[in-house]
Design an enzyme around this catalytic site. Structure first.
Site, PDB file in Angstrom:
ATOM      1  N   GLN A 451      46.066  36.148  34.709  1.00  0.00           N
ATOM      2  CA  GLN A 451      45.491  34.992  35.398  1.00  0.00           C
ATOM      3  C   GLN A 451      44.640  34.108  34.498  1.00  0.00           C
ATOM      4  OE1 GLN A 451      44.611  35.058  39.649  1.00  0.00           O
ATOM      5  NE2 GLN A 451      42.452  34.975  39.052  1.00  0.00           N
ATOM      6  N   GLU A 493      42.376  25.480  36.981  1.00  0.00           N
ATOM      7  CA  GLU A 493      40.974  25.494  36.581  1.00  0.00           C
ATOM      8  C   GLU A 493      40.734  24.764  35.272  1.00  0.00           C
ATOM      9  OE1 GLU A 493      39.124  29.308  36.793  1.00  0.00           O
ATOM     10  OE2 GLU A 493      39.742  29.658  38.862  1.00  0.00           O
ATOM     11  N   ASP A 530      41.264  37.970  32.536  1.00  0.00           N
ATOM     12  CA  ASP A 530      41.291  38.335  33.955  1.00  0.00           C
ATOM     13  C   ASP A 530      42.735  38.691  34.269  1.00  0.00           C
ATOM     14  OD1 ASP A 530      41.152  38.702  36.653  1.00  0.00           O
ATOM     15  OD2 ASP A 530      40.519  36.656  37.146  1.00  0.00           O
ATOM     16  N   GLU A 573      39.029  41.959  33.159  1.00  0.00           N
ATOM     17  CA  GLU A 573      38.701  41.917  34.585  1.00  0.00           C
ATOM     18  C   GLU A 573      39.897  42.373  35.420  1.00  0.00           C
ATOM     19  OE1 GLU A 573      37.772  38.321  37.760  1.00  0.00           O
ATOM     20  OE2 GLU A 573      36.955  38.170  35.724  1.00  0.00           O
ATOM     21  N   ASP A 600      36.481  42.512  40.232  1.00  0.00           N
ATOM     22  CA  ASP A 600      36.416  41.328  41.097  1.00  0.00           C
ATOM     23  C   ASP A 600      37.028  41.701  42.443  1.00  0.00           C
ATOM     24  OD1 ASP A 600      36.479  38.874  42.352  1.00  0.00           O
ATOM     25  OD2 ASP A 600      38.001  38.012  41.057  1.00  0.00           O
ATOM     26  N   LYS A 625      30.581  36.753  43.260  1.00  0.00           N
ATOM     27  CA  LYS A 625      31.087  35.497  43.833  1.00  0.00           C
ATOM     28  C   LYS A 625      30.512  35.375  45.246  1.00  0.00           C
ATOM     29  CE  LYS A 625      35.545  34.645  42.983  1.00  0.00           C
ATOM     30  NZ  LYS A 625      37.012  34.917  42.868  1.00  0.00           N
ATOM     31  N   ARG A 654      34.898  29.960  41.792  1.00  0.00           N
ATOM     32  CA  ARG A 654      36.143  30.338  42.440  1.00  0.00           C
ATOM     33  C   ARG A 654      37.213  29.330  42.063  1.00  0.00           C
ATOM     34  NH1 ARG A 654      33.913  29.149  48.368  1.00  0.00           N
ATOM     35  NH2 ARG A 654      35.560  30.607  48.862  1.00  0.00           N
ATOM     36  N   SER A 655      38.441  29.597  42.437  1.00  0.00           N
ATOM     37  CA  SER A 655      39.520  28.704  42.027  1.00  0.00           C
ATOM     38  C   SER A 655      39.458  27.367  42.744  1.00  0.00           C
ATOM     39  CB  SER A 655      40.878  29.365  42.270  1.00  0.00           C
ATOM     40  OG  SER A 655      40.972  29.834  43.593  1.00  0.00           O
TER      41      SER A 655
END
Length: 715
Positions: A451, A493, A530, A573, A600, A625, A654-655
């Site tokens: 990711q 992102e 991640d 992650e 996460d 988060k 966050r996304s």
């Protein structure tokens, strides 16, 4: 310096009988041009009767926008002065005369040594709630006296003038700058026009109020109008809020003035229901607030885009969720919650329909009047109101936005930045950033399985230097992609689109980018990944779509172990799926002593899960988060549990993000030591990096850059 007023003023004074008729060979009249507002030419002129002040209305106002208004407004200003003097003696300078053809009036000159300008006092940080209350007392007495006088409306047929110099330039023009709010701002105009109760001054602001020996003196009533007195109240309160940005050190005093003025005025309302008037003023206030940065007459002291954006965020939120009361200004806060775009197995159910927090009547009623400085109690109220373990009734977005707004309100009431309010005087640790260079997974159409391909700069001396290094690496990565013919835009992102044939190819390219930028992989700059294994792993089976193969837990661990040997990876992650606790623990046993292993999806910012993971020996770092929990209190509880377990932490965006920068202050205030918000492009990402830079700058020599001191390693 002495000067000659224009001949129109000389002729006007002669028509008023304040100057004799012109004599042959008489020298021209002398005077001194005075500073003032944008709408009039103002002079001090010494006459045999003593010094006087002369004011001539201008047909075009002195602003950048094309803003015109009839000079007949000067006549109505003179009439307002007469009415105000009758209601409250000494509330205006003595009116000496008015010349209708030229739009000129003459009044007594008040010596500056005895009549300080309220705006100057506020600029210098002298905020006196007793004087603010005196302003309100005189203003409400004028409104009350004229509300009961049936002769007033006929003397002030000024609907068109008031629209031209107040409603259109402030509210209508602001609607053009914010088309999505135009309907709401137009509705404020209609409501204001519909309520005709008293004689309105129209420009009750600190620049038009003198602190005289016998109390406040009102100037500049050229917007005089028979209409809604709520406008005067909101207009003055708006200036007190704006002064918080002009002289931040005196914010607490300005807010005390706001409270004193609002309360004193409300207590004097006798001509209508005070609650109804307060509601109209509360609805107007955010529109006027926004107008002072995006209307035709922006205030001259808010020039930094950061401060303008702060005004916009606050005003827009309150326009979308209009308050019914003039709540204490010290308890105003704004929070904006975005949402993740990935459909994981969430512990928190988000509000997916995008409803506005303030429009959720249940939340509004539950927190109205609540002490915003008691974060834990307020969050407990929100949790109880929702009543579900996963925020499924109200939605985590709605709850979180209120929780964050309360934190900001508490900080505002204390006159402190949010990080200081959260962490006290010792909050000085600036986090190490993790910054995405290549997107992947669900952030990039699953072009690659992994990711996030990120970098960390633990060898940097400061946050600013870490950003500089990362910017160079980001540019180098883009250049390498272009040279390879693989440049294809950016992912969700902001990281480069992962146009790679294998996951390892992305890692190879990342190492090359670090080297191209002139840094040493592993020594100065490391890699953070991640994996987001829950996206492609379930029930102990991991399906790598890019390579068209499936791995069991052992195979997945072996794959990642190989990467750890070949590449300078410092942090990884979610290496295993959230339902693979044993795999997570096995991976941590093998590598947790040397590598940061982050949970996460595995931990979802939940204190109980952190404790369970610690008991299993799974992970050594928690991703924090706030959207995963719904309140700040629950999120910090996960951090407290992590600290007890010897885990590190990373505060993360966050996304699906907004430009809200609260998480930066959480990282600094809670002393977490690491921050992850995405890549080095897109405004919602850069807003947070820039906020961290500002915090580091504000702390100066006290700022401590975390570097690698706060990274997770198993004992």
């Amino acid at each position: 310096m002495p000067d000659h007023p224009p001949p129109e003023i000389t002729a006007a004074l002669q028509r008023m009988g304040l100057l004799p008729p012109p004599a042959p060979n008489a020298p021209p009249l002398q005077g001194e041009r005075l500073t003032g507002g944008v709408s009039s030419d103002i002079w001090r002129i010494d006459l045999p009767i003593g010094p006087i002040c002369v004011k001539r209305a201008l047909p075009k106002l002195k602003v950048a926008a094309d803003w015109r208004a009839p000079v007949s407004r000067n006549l109505y200003e003179a009439r307002w002065m007469q009415r105000a003097q009758a209601a409250v003696p000494a509330s205006t300078p003595a009116l000496l005369g008015q010349d209708e053809p030229s739009g000129t009036l003459a009044m007594a000159f008040l010596p500056p040594g005895e009549h300080a300008l309220w705006k100057t006092q506020l600029r210098d940080g002298h905020a006196d709630p007793a004087f603010a209350a005196a302003v309100a007392q005189r203003l409400v007495r004028i409104h009350a006296a004229t509300a009961r006088d049936p002769s007033v409306p006929a003397d002030f047929p000024t609907d068109a003038i008031f629209y031209d110099i107040r409603l259109e330039p402030y509210l209508v023009a602001t609607g053009r700058a914010h088309p999505d709010l135009a309907g709401r701002l137009d509705a404020l105009v209609a409501t204001t026009q519909a309520h005709k109760h008293a004689l309105v001054h129209g420009d009750v602001s600190p620049k038009n109020i003198l602190a005289g020996p016998s109390g406040p003196v009102f100037l500049d009533a050229e917007c005089a109008w028979w209409g809604d007195p709520a406008f005067d109240l909101a207009f003055c309160l708006n200036h007190l809020l704006l002064k918080c940005l002009w002289t931040p050190a005196a914010q607490a005093g300005f807010l005390a003035c706001f409270d004193a003025l609002a309360a004193t005025y409300r207590a004097g309302v006798t001509w209508e229901d005070p609650a109804a008037l307060e509601r109209r003023a509360a609805h107007l206030l955010p529109g006027l607030f926004l107008a002072r940065v995006d209307g035709k007459s922006p205030v001259e002291y808010i020039t930094a885009e950061q401060e303008k954006d702060r005004v916009r965020r606050t005003a827009r939120a309150l326009l979308l969720a209009p308050p019914d009361r003039l709540a204490p200004a010290g308890e105003v806060g704004v929070g904006a919650a975005g949402r993740d775009q990935i459909g994981l197995e969430p512990d928190i159910i988000e509000d997916r329909v995008g409803r506005e927090v303030g429009r959720h009547g249940g939340i509004a009623r539950a927190v109205l009047g609540f002490d915003a400085t008691d974060q834990a109690a307020l969050d407990a109220r929100l949790i109880a109101l929702d009543g579900t373990p996963n925020k499924s009734r109200l939605g985590a977005n709605a709850v979180l936005a209120v929780s964050m707004a309360a934190a900001h309100a508490g900080a505002s009431a204390a006159g402190q930045p949010l990080y200081r309010h959260l962490g006290g005087p010792e909050a000085d640790l600036i986090p190490l950033p993790q910054i995405q260079i290549f997107g992947g997974g669900a952030h990039a159409g699953r072009r690659v399985d992994i990711q996030d391909f990120m970098v960390m700069c633990p060898a940097a001396d400061s946050f600013a230097q870490a950003l500089d290094w990362t910017a160079e690496i980001y540019r180098a990565a883009g250049a390498l992609m272009a040279e390879a013919g693989a440049l294809a835009g950016v992912a969700d992102e902001g990281g480069w689109w992962p146009n790679f044939a294998t996951n390892e190819e992305a890692l190879d390219m990342l190492v090359r980018a670090i080297e191209r930028a002139g840094y040493k992989p592993g020594d100065q700059v490391g890699i953070a990944l991640d994996i987001a294994a829950s996206e492609f792993g379930h029930g102990g089976v991991y399906k790598l779509a890019l390579e068209d193969r499936a791995l069991d837990t052992g195979g997945m661990i072996d794959l990642l172990t190989g990467w750890l040997r070949r590449y300078p990876i410092l942090s990884i992650e979610d290496p295993l799926a959230e339902d693979d606790a044993e795999g997570f623990a096995a991976f941590t046993r093998q590598h947790g002593g040397k590598v940061q292993i982050v949970g996460d999806d595995f931990l979802v910012s939940d204190a109980g899960r952190v404790r369970d993971a610690a008991a299993r020996g799974a992970a050594n770092t928690v991703l924090l988060k706030p959207n995963q929990r719904g309140t700040l209190t629950e999120t910090v509880a996960a951090w407290d549990a992590a600290c007890e377990a010897g885990y590190a932490g990373i505060v993360s965006a966050r996304s699906g993000e907004t430009e809200d920068t609260t998480i930066v202050h959480l990282a600094v205030g809670w002393g977490v030591g690491q921050l992850k918000v995405g890549s080095f492009t897109r405004s919602e990402r850069m807003a947070k990096w820039n906020e961290a830079l500002r915090v580091e700058e504000a702390l100066g020599h006290r700022a401590r850059f975390a570097g690698d001191t706060m990274m997770g390693h198993s004992r």
